[in-house]
Design an enzyme around this catalytic site. Structure first.
Site, mmCIF file in Angstrom:
data_model
loop_
_atom_site.group_PDB
_atom_site.id
_atom_site.type_symbol
_atom_site.label_atom_id
_atom_site.label_comp_id
_atom_site.label_asym_id
_atom_site.label_seq_id
_atom_site.Cartn_x
_atom_site.Cartn_y
_atom_site.Cartn_z
ATOM 1 C CB CYS A 1 -24.241 -17.947 -8.718
ATOM 2 S SG CYS A 1 -25.085 -17.038 -7.417
ATOM 3 C CB CYS B 1 -27.348 -22.497 -2.538
ATOM 4 S SG CYS B 1 -25.946 -21.425 -2.116
HETATM 5 N N1 DGL Z 1 -23.773 -19.811 -4.377
HETATM 6 C C1 DGL Z 1 -24.900 -19.005 -4.697
HETATM 7 C C2 DGL Z 1 -26.083 -19.778 -5.218
HETATM 8 O O1 DGL Z 1 -25.904 -20.814 -5.813
HETATM 9 C C3 DGL Z 1 -25.262 -17.857 -3.809
HETATM 10 C C4 DGL Z 1 -24.873 -17.797 -2.399
HETATM 11 C C5 DGL Z 1 -25.005 -16.392 -1.856
HETATM 12 O O2 DGL Z 1 -24.163 -15.578 -2.183
HETATM 13 O O3 DGL Z 1 -25.982 -16.102 -1.146
HETATM 14 O O4 DGL Z 1 -27.199 -19.338 -5.107
#
Ligand code: DGL
Length: 287
Positions: free
Chosen positions: A76, A199
């Site tokens: 993440c 993301c």
């Molecule tokens: N998948 C996450 C990232 O790579 C975050 C998405 C979220 O929860 O806003 O930043």
């Protein structure tokens, strides 16, 4: 003592990190994985560092205490930006891999010298990202766009894969709004010919993004480089599993998918994106 047969922990705010898990499984076929989707607390991107830091801390503790992980991949970008330094200092003995938008690989890909970067507000406004951007200053022009709402819409769409479902319409509308705000994509001079997916959720909206930017724009995401980095880290720590996983009775299943939210969406995502059976998913509570 940590041994190679212990699992690797992987976590994200939700299902986005499954894109990283897919790459990890391909690169490291002999490893066991415990994936944690913190879906009850998603999205992280618009919540602020203190909240994301506290969740990251709680999840790291949980994965160590309950699953004896030998390494952690923070799949993440938002949690990495908010909390990786703290995790590193609190868990100095734990091999740790974080994610950041792949600006450096984008430099090698772009021909026009203009690169689009999409991510969450948390990632793109972080001090860590500012430092990363400064490290490539002058080598290309980076156009950044926080995509508020997009990760959340992708999260909601998982259980309803039909293209006509309202969340699919919402994903299309959000992609359109955010990409239009960035300017022109294409391979002509002055256009962005490369798009960094900053993301882990966004790869699951790749078809909508592709329809907007056209066939020639390169997408850069981080799953494969992160998987290779994880291999290097395990190798240097002497923790790489070198044997094929044993049969059904040799221990816990090779991949366990856990969620703090509803089970159905994770099961749907596991089947759709990783071809994993529903029974490898379970619900957990992590206060
Ligand atoms: N998948 C996450 C990232 O790579 C975050 C998405 C979220 O929860 O806003 O930043």
């Amino acid at each position: 003592m940590t041994v190679p047969s212990q699992p690797i922990g992987v976590f994200d705010s939700g299902v986005g990190g499954l894109s990283v898990l897919r790459a990890l499984r391909a690169e490291l076929p002999y490893e066991r994985f415990v994936y944690l989707a913190d879906s009850a607390h998603a999205p992280y991107g618009e919540r602020g560092d203190a909240y994301v830091g506290a969740r990251t801390h709680a999840i790291t503790q949980y994965l160590r205490a309950q699953h004896g992980i030998k390494a952690l991949v923070v799949a993440c970008n938002t949690a990495t930006a908010a909390a990786i330094h703290e995790v590193r200092s609190r868990h100095a003995d734990l091999p740790l891999v974080g994610l950041e938008p792949a600006l450096k690989p984008a430099l090698s890909a772009t021909r026009t010298g203009r690169v689009g970067v999409i991510g969450t507000r948390g990632t793109l406004t972080s001090a860590k990202f500012a430092k990363l951007l400064a490290s490539v200053a002058g080598q290309a022009e980076f156009v950044t766009q926080p995509c508020d709402g997009l990760a959340h819409a992708i999260e909601r769409s998982v259980a309803q894969p039909l293209p006509s479902h309202p969340s699919a319409t919402e994903i299309r509308a959000l992609c359109t709004r955010h990409l239009r705000a960035m300017g022109r994509f294409g391979t002509k001079a002055g256009q962005m010919d490369t798009l960094v997916l900053g993301c882990t959720h966004y790869i699951f909206a790749a078809d909508d993004l592709r329809a907007l930017v056209g066939p020639q724009v390169r997408f850069i995401e981080t799953g494969e480089p992160v998987a290779r980095q994880t291999r290097r880290l395990l190798q240097s720590a002497g923790l790489l599993a070198k044997e094929p996983l044993g049969g059904a009775h040799a221990g816990p299943p090779p991949v366990q998918l856990l969620t703090t939210g509803a089970l159905d969406p994770l099961q749907a995502a596991a089947q759709r994106w990783l071809e994993l059976p529903a029974d490898c998913c379970a619900q957990v509570v992590i206060p």
